[in-house]
Design a protein around this motif. Structure first.
Motif, mmCIF file in Angstrom:
data_model
loop_
_atom_site.group_PDB
_atom_site.id
_atom_site.type_symbol
_atom_site.label_atom_id
_atom_site.label_comp_id
_atom_site.label_asym_id
_atom_site.label_seq_id
_atom_site.Cartn_x
_atom_site.Cartn_y
_atom_site.Cartn_z
ATOM 1 N N PRO A 1 0.835 -1.191 0.000
ATOM 2 C CA PRO A 1 0.000 0.000 0.000
ATOM 3 C C PRO A 1 0.870 1.240 0.000
ATOM 4 C CG PRO A 1 0.146 -0.875 2.209
ATOM 5 C CD PRO A 1 0.838 -1.864 1.316
ATOM 6 N N ARG A 2 0.308 2.316 -0.456
ATOM 7 C CA ARG A 2 1.034 3.579 -0.456
ATOM 8 C C ARG A 2 0.854 4.241 0.900
ATOM 9 N NH1 ARG A 2 -0.416 8.694 -1.387
ATOM 10 N NH2 ARG A 2 -2.484 8.077 -2.073
ATOM 11 N N ASP B 1 -4.747 3.294 4.518
ATOM 12 C CA ASP B 1 -4.105 4.008 3.425
ATOM 13 C C ASP B 1 -5.124 4.413 2.365
ATOM 14 O OD1 ASP B 1 -1.583 4.900 2.180
ATOM 15 O OD2 ASP B 1 -2.136 3.438 0.648
ATOM 16 N N GLY B 2 -6.070 3.539 2.099
ATOM 17 C CA GLY B 2 -7.096 3.861 1.120
ATOM 18 C C GLY B 2 -7.962 5.025 1.555
ATOM 19 N N ASP C 1 -3.783 -1.371 4.694
ATOM 20 C CA ASP C 1 -4.286 -1.068 3.355
ATOM 21 C C ASP C 1 -5.573 -0.252 3.424
ATOM 22 O OD1 ASP C 1 -2.205 -2.441 2.257
ATOM 23 O OD2 ASP C 1 -3.367 -4.225 1.731
ATOM 24 N N ALA C 2 -6.443 -0.616 4.355
ATOM 25 C CA ALA C 2 -7.715 0.097 4.489
ATOM 26 C C ALA C 2 -7.488 1.544 4.932
ATOM 27 C CB ALA C 2 -8.614 -0.632 5.482
ATOM 28 N N ALA D 1 -5.957 8.279 1.136
ATOM 29 C CA ALA D 1 -5.520 8.631 -0.220
ATOM 30 C C ALA D 1 -6.343 9.765 -0.821
ATOM 31 C CB ALA D 1 -5.576 7.402 -1.117
ATOM 32 N N GLY E 1 -6.440 13.883 -3.341
ATOM 33 C CA GLY E 1 -6.060 12.604 -3.910
ATOM 34 C C GLY E 1 -4.929 12.657 -4.908
#
Length: 567
Positions: free
Chosen positions: A2-3, A67-68, A64-65, A71, A361
């Motif tokens: 993930p970013r 990071d999402g 991941d969640a 974003a 974003g």
């Protein structure tokens, strides 16, 4: 992966804002619709963890969640893992061992993170080796570093003193990668990296960042310079990417009388609307001040610069600052990680929003590239041949909504970042200096030259003192010739003319080109020799002779004195 955007310096700089208790989080999701959407996230997590065809890493899934969710927010709302939080706190301790850089991850257009040097710590191994802000680390010990897992970075870069790490670096303006072998060492974290008398009445304080001791360091430096006869001060905040905000308030307070606004915040939450005002007893409230800033001056630097400009307390010289004016609070997670989220915005006393406009974003790379393109387009148009630009030249291009007045009625401009009163355009260095600096030839030659001259040379100048070296030592013809031989022996060809079809090979020094900038090369060699003889802070008084912003600023003392007299 993930970013997860990690900005250690910015993150650490906001520890002083305070941690947010769990009750506040509960209040934020108390609405029925919020609860319903939260349950939706929980359901998705449960389905994935229980029914996906392969076993999933629950910790990674959670990150991941997070990071999402982040974003789509602003560029400075980030997730910091528990391990990174420990590193952030460590960076404000007295010292640590490693290569001595602050770094961040810039997300490229393909969604791949690149490790970028935010700034090398003055006097540390990376500074000594020649790393510069903006350098992109693309290889570590022979392995590619583009897209590297953030958790691996401290494992690869930190380590016990005496060990070394090899870096491959992509530097803006250079066509070929640069290689550095850096020996790890203990890193002192002084934040005032130089203070000295520029002339009989002018003192200079260079502050690299805002950490726990910065206010004390700045105050002590000013007192020391006043004891040497300082009547006017240059406060150098160039390259200062920020840090602890309470230190910014305290440092600004040293220049402002009691009651003056330093900065205020606006938010949709009343509890996050705050005002910060000066108290009495500053150490330099009346004498002329010039503040130097550039595109790497951010956050806490912009608070200090904006406050002194709006109150007509200082003349600002340099380039428009970064524009980081979003206030983050740190929401602690149960595992020691932190969700650092924007809760308000900073405004200067005159009402200017410090934050540069951004698109929700957008990638970090686009966020920075857009600002740089705007700056360069304006500078190229207003001063195509370089030099000094009075900020009033912007007047016809700025909408009324971005025009503000200082206490004394001077016009200042909003639009993101702090626009100096006088803009000094970027210097474009030629191929010869680009090779000398990019390949660290000046620094490495200084080391070899001092070793060659031996103990008598070192003892002579150490006994005479730094000031005597500044005025009494010169790089003579023989030393210059040895430098060219050194370059040739270290992989840089010295040729009489540039080969056909070569548009600027960084592995070539064309003799007429390097001779044309000989004074600059010799001054840089002398500055690095001074650093090796007397310490890191001895570098700056010498290199100041090549500093166009400082040189331009010293011609503006009449304007600065006029401001000081108005108060």
């Amino acid at each position: 992966m993930p970013r997860i955007r990690i900005r250690p310096l910015f993150a650490a700089g906001l520890l002083a804002v305070g941690l947010v208790v769990g009750a506040q989080v509960q209040d934020a999701v108390s609405g029925s619709d919020d609860v319903e959407q939260l349950r939706k996230i929980e359901e998705a997590y449960e389905y994935i963890s229980r029914a996906y065809v392969e076993e999933v890493d629950s910790a990674q899934l959670a990150e991941d969640a997070i990071d999402g969710m982040l974003a789509g927010l602003d560029p400075h709302s980030i997730y910091i893992s528990a391990e990174d939080m420990r590193a952030v706190r460590e960076s404000f301790d007295a010292s640590f061992e490693g290569i001595g850089i602050y770094y961040e991850f810039i997300e490229g257009r393909e969604g791949v993170d690149t490790l970028v040097v935010l700034m090398p710590i003055a006097g540390g191994p990376s500074d000594e080796a020649g790393l510069q802000p903006g350098d992109r680390i693309v290889g570590i010990d022979g392995e590619g570093a583009i897209g590297i897992d953030p958790d691996e970075v401290p494992l690869k870069l930190k380590g016990p003193r005496g060990t070394s790490v090899d870096l491959e670096v992509s530097r803006p303006g250079y066509r070929q990668p640069l290689s550095f072998s850096i020996e790890r060492d203990k890193i002192p974290l002084n934040t005032v990296i130089a203070h000295y008398m520029v002339d009989d009445e002018t003192g200079l304080v260079r502050l690299q960042r805002f950490a726990r001791t910065s206010h004390d360091e700045v105050r002590d430096a000013i007192r020391d310079l006043k004891a040497q006869g300082m009547e006017r001060l240059v406060l150098d905040l160039r390259g200062n990417a920020g840090g602890l905000l309470d230190q910014a308030y305290a440092i600004a307070d040293e220049f402002l009388p009691a009651g003056d606004m330093i900065v205020y915040t606006e938010s949709r939450h009343a509890g996050n609307r705050r005002q910060y005002r000066a108290k009495s007893g500053g150490v330099f409230e009346d004498s002329p001040v010039i503040v130097l800033v550039d595109e790497n001056s951010a956050s806490a630097s912009e608070i200090v610069a904006g406050a002194l400009q709006d109150h007509d307390r200082a003349l600002l010289v340099g380039r428009r600052t970064f524009g980081k004016g979003l206030v983050q609070q740190q929401f602690p997670m149960t595992d020691g990680s932190v969700l650092q989220m924007t809760v308000s915005r900073y405004y200067t006393p005159a009402g200017r929003l410090i934050q540069t406009p951004y698109t929700l974003g957008e990638s970090d790379e686009d966020y920075g590239a857009d600002k740089l393109a705007i700056r360069e387009a304006i500078e190229d148009r207003l001063a195509p041949d370089g030099g000094l630009i009075d900020a009033s030249a912007f007047a016809s291009e700025v909408p009324d909504s971005l025009v503000f007045q200082t206490d004394g009625g001077r016009t200042v401009y909003g639009g993101g970042g702090i626009l100096p009163d006088y803009i000094v355009t970027r210097d474009s260095i030629g191929a010869a200096l680009r090779t000398v600096i990019g390949r660290n030839l000046d620094n490495e030659f200084a080391r070899v030259e001092i070793e060659r001259r031996g103990d008598p040379f070192r003892e002579r100048w150490e006994n005479s003192g730094e000031a005597a070296f500044r005025t009494g030592f010169e790089v003579d013809d023989a030393t210059y010739d040895r430098f060219l031989e050194f370059a040739s022996d270290h992989g840089v060809r010295v040729v009489a003319e540039r080969p056909d079809g070569d548009g600027g090979d960084e592995a070539v020094l064309v003799r007429p080109e390097v001779d044309a900038v000989r004074d600059d090369v010799e001054t840089r060699i002398k500055a690095f020799m001074a650093r090796r003889l007397f310490g890191a802070d001895a570098f700056y008084p010498v290199i100041g002779d090549l500093d166009p912003t400082l040189q331009e600023a010293t011609g503006l003392w009449r304007d600065a004195a006029t401001l000081a007299a108005r108060r």
